[in-house]
Design a protein around this motif. Structure first.
Motif, PDB file in Angstrom:
ATOM      1  N   LEU A 128       0.895  -1.180   0.051  1.00  0.00           N
ATOM      2  CA  LEU A 128      -0.039   0.106  -0.003  1.00  0.00           C
ATOM      3  C   LEU A 128       0.893   1.173  -0.086  1.00  0.00           C
ATOM      4  O   LEU A 128       0.510   2.152  -0.836  1.00  0.00           O
ATOM      5  CB  LEU A 128      -0.883  -0.038   1.140  1.00  0.00           C
ATOM      6  N   ASP A 129       1.943   1.280   0.726  1.00  0.00           N
ATOM      7  CA  ASP A 129       2.708   2.525   0.963  1.00  0.00           C
ATOM      8  C   ASP A 129       3.516   2.564  -0.464  1.00  0.00           C
ATOM      9  O   ASP A 129       3.455   3.987  -0.926  1.00  0.00           O
ATOM     10  CB  ASP A 129       3.842   2.407   1.880  1.00  0.00           C
ATOM     11  N   ASN A 130       3.859   1.844  -1.117  1.00  0.00           N
ATOM     12  CA  ASN A 130       4.552   1.955  -2.342  1.00  0.00           C
ATOM     13  C   ASN A 130       3.590   2.393  -3.538  1.00  0.00           C
ATOM     14  O   ASN A 130       3.599   3.668  -4.227  1.00  0.00           O
ATOM     15  CB  ASN A 130       4.860   0.512  -2.955  1.00  0.00           C
ATOM     16  N   LEU A 131       2.318   1.872  -3.501  1.00  0.00           N
ATOM     17  CA  LEU A 131       1.183   2.186  -4.587  1.00  0.00           C
ATOM     18  C   LEU A 131       0.726   3.582  -4.140  1.00  0.00           C
ATOM     19  O   LEU A 131       0.559   4.205  -5.053  1.00  0.00           O
ATOM     20  CB  LEU A 131       0.079   1.060  -4.390  1.00  0.00           C
ATOM     21  N   ALA A 132       0.534   3.829  -2.951  1.00  0.00           N
ATOM     22  CA  ALA A 132       0.057   5.301  -2.410  1.00  0.00           C
ATOM     23  C   ALA A 132       1.049   6.342  -2.846  1.00  0.00           C
ATOM     24  O   ALA A 132       0.584   7.413  -3.454  1.00  0.00           O
ATOM     25  CB  ALA A 132      -0.027   5.158  -0.863  1.00  0.00           C
ATOM     26  N   LYS A 133       2.391   6.174  -2.579  1.00  0.00           N
ATOM     27  CA  LYS A 133       3.343   6.948  -2.966  1.00  0.00           C
ATOM     28  C   LYS A 133       3.307   7.321  -4.686  1.00  0.00           C
ATOM     29  O   LYS A 133       3.154   8.566  -4.989  1.00  0.00           O
ATOM     30  CB  LYS A 133       4.741   6.688  -2.589  1.00  0.00           C
ATOM     31  N   GLU A 134       3.145   6.165  -5.328  1.00  0.00           N
ATOM     32  CA  GLU A 134       3.234   6.508  -6.922  1.00  0.00           C
ATOM     33  C   GLU A 134       1.793   7.400  -7.312  1.00  0.00           C
ATOM     34  O   GLU A 134       2.030   7.920  -8.141  1.00  0.00           O
ATOM     35  CB  GLU A 134       2.892   5.304  -7.354  1.00  0.00           C
ATOM     36  N   ASN A 135       0.960   7.379  -6.390  1.00  0.00           N
ATOM     37  CA  ASN A 135      -0.326   7.855  -6.795  1.00  0.00           C
ATOM     38  C   ASN A 135      -0.592   9.171  -6.083  1.00  0.00           C
ATOM     39  O   ASN A 135      -1.876   9.622  -6.126  1.00  0.00           O
ATOM     40  CB  ASN A 135      -1.512   6.886  -6.715  1.00  0.00           C
ATOM     41  N   GLY A 136       0.318   9.530  -5.142  1.00  0.00           N
ATOM     42  CA  GLY A 136      -0.059  10.779  -4.429  1.00  0.00           C
ATOM     43  C   GLY A 136      -1.137  10.528  -3.473  1.00  0.00           C
ATOM     44  O   GLY A 136      -1.914  11.588  -3.233  1.00  0.00           O
ATOM     45  N   ILE A 137      -1.418   9.359  -2.796  1.00  0.00           N
ATOM     46  CA  ILE A 137      -2.227   9.177  -1.766  1.00  0.00           C
ATOM     47  C   ILE A 137      -1.714   9.078  -0.464  1.00  0.00           C
ATOM     48  O   ILE A 137      -0.722   8.350  -0.355  1.00  0.00           O
ATOM     49  CB  ILE A 137      -3.040   8.167  -2.051  1.00  0.00           C
TER      50      ILE A 137
END
Ligand code: KG4
Ligand code: ZN
Length: 340
Positions: free
Chosen positions: A286-295
């Motif tokens: 989640l941390d990786n995906l969130a970082k990529e998507n500005g969340i």
């Protein structure tokens, strides 16, 4: 301890196998959070035995209540309202907490607030992040639920997606049992997974992460069949690899769908709740995906991930100040299922 304007809520939680009572100030500050766990007893049976859980709640709840007030340095007179989990959960377990709360409310004349257990899990984050406020997207991952909902304000939520069969935590527990690991399954699977490789593909068909409903029975059955086939052929099973591969597929599904739901609904905050939110592989993905998507992602601190009464007191506070969930101490009835 308590200023005139402070609101103290006594929270009571007994929906599964933890007897917990807590005092929370103004919805955000934990004064006490006493949890009496029955893990050692249920471990002997490989899972929660409802009848035994209910008897132990009854045995423990009085002492847990006394300790919660003592640790908070307050008496019942200081409490503004009593909040209790009335569902969802095991009926025999809920009955103990609900009846205890009804007795207290009736005898003291204090308001009784009926709290949905899931609302409580979401509120666990208000205790961890003092500035967190709705609106946000919420991912609920527990033993009984896998769902996405938008929190419009403290007491209004809109369901975005839910599981069409099993919950993610249920799948973790089943895989643990099949691998001969101890109860509760989630932490045991996580521990084994840390030693293994993600080299087994249990679900071969492509996943649609733009559909916000979940499914875990296919993955669960694929793991069970894989283990049975190996055993029938007299082959050894590699528990760490099975756990690592299962954990990846299980957590990828919720992580990708949660991020896509945030993007689709234009929510910049993603709040995670429920027992599986303790899972480290889930947090990393989640941390990786969130970082990529500005969340921005919010997780409750570990003690607030699994069942506890502080989260019920916090949810109770927001119901109380918004005049929601006020129950009659003469007839509040627990319920085993509640729609999200
Ligand atoms: O929220 P919770 O305490 O109870 C329910 O309301 O269901 O969640 C319990 C679930 C169990 O299925 C347990 O195996 C899972 O949360 N769990 C975990 C972890 N810690 C607890 N699953 C995966 N990884 C963990 N570290
Ligand atoms: Zn729970």
């Amino acid at each position: 301890m308590k200023n005139k304007k402070d609101i103290l809520i006594l929270g009571i939680e007994s929906s599964c196998d933890d007897t917990s009572i807590s005092v929370v100030k103004n919805g955000r500050e934990i004064l006490s959070n006493v949890i009496s766990s029955q893990i050692d007893i249920h471990t002997l049976y490989g899972g929660v035995v409802p009848e035994i859980a209910s008897r132990n709640h009854l045995k423990n709840i009085g002492a847990v209540y006394n300790e919660a007030l003592k640790k908070a340095g307050v008496t019942l007179d200081d409490i503004d309202a009593i909040a209790v989990t009335y569902g969802a959960g095991l009926l025999g377990s809920l009955i103990v907490g609900v009846n205890f709360a009804k007795g207290l409310a009736y005898a003291s004349g204090k308001p009784l607030i009926a709290v949905n257990h899931i609302e409580g899990h979401i509120a666990g984050n208000y205790l961890t992040y003092k500035d967190l406020e709705p609106p946000f997207m919420c991912l609920i991952v527990s033993g009984g639920h896998t769902a996405l909902c938008e929190m419009k304000n403290y007491t209004t939520r809109k369901l975005v997606g839910t599981t069409s069969d099993d919950a993610i935590g249920e799948a973790f527990d089943k895989v643990a049992r099949e691998c001969g690991l101890s109860y509760p399954g989630g932490p045991s699977v996580q521990k084994e997974a840390q030693k293994g490789q993600t080299n087994i593909k249990f679900i071969t068909k492509p996943q649609n992460y733009k559909d916000f409903n979940f499914s875990y029975s296919g993955l669960k059955t694929a793991v069970v069949n894989y283990i049975h086939n190996k055993k029938q052929k007299g082959e050894e099973i590699n528990v760490p690899d099975i756990c690592a591969s299962f954990e990846k597929e299980a957590t990828d599904q919720v992580a990708h769908k949660a991020i896509n739901a945030c993007l689709a609904k234009k929510q910049k905050k993603l709040v995670i709740s429920g027992g599986v939110s303790a899972n480290l592989a889930l947090r990393k993905t989640l941390d990786n995906l969130a970082k990529e998507n500005g969340i921005n992602v919010y997780y409750p601190e570990l003690i607030l991930c699994t069942d506890n009464a502080a989260m019920i007191a916090s949810a109770g506070y927001y119901n109380y100040i918004n005049k929601k969930g006020i129950a009659n101490p003469k007839n509040l009835a627990p319920t085993s299922t509640i729609a999200l």
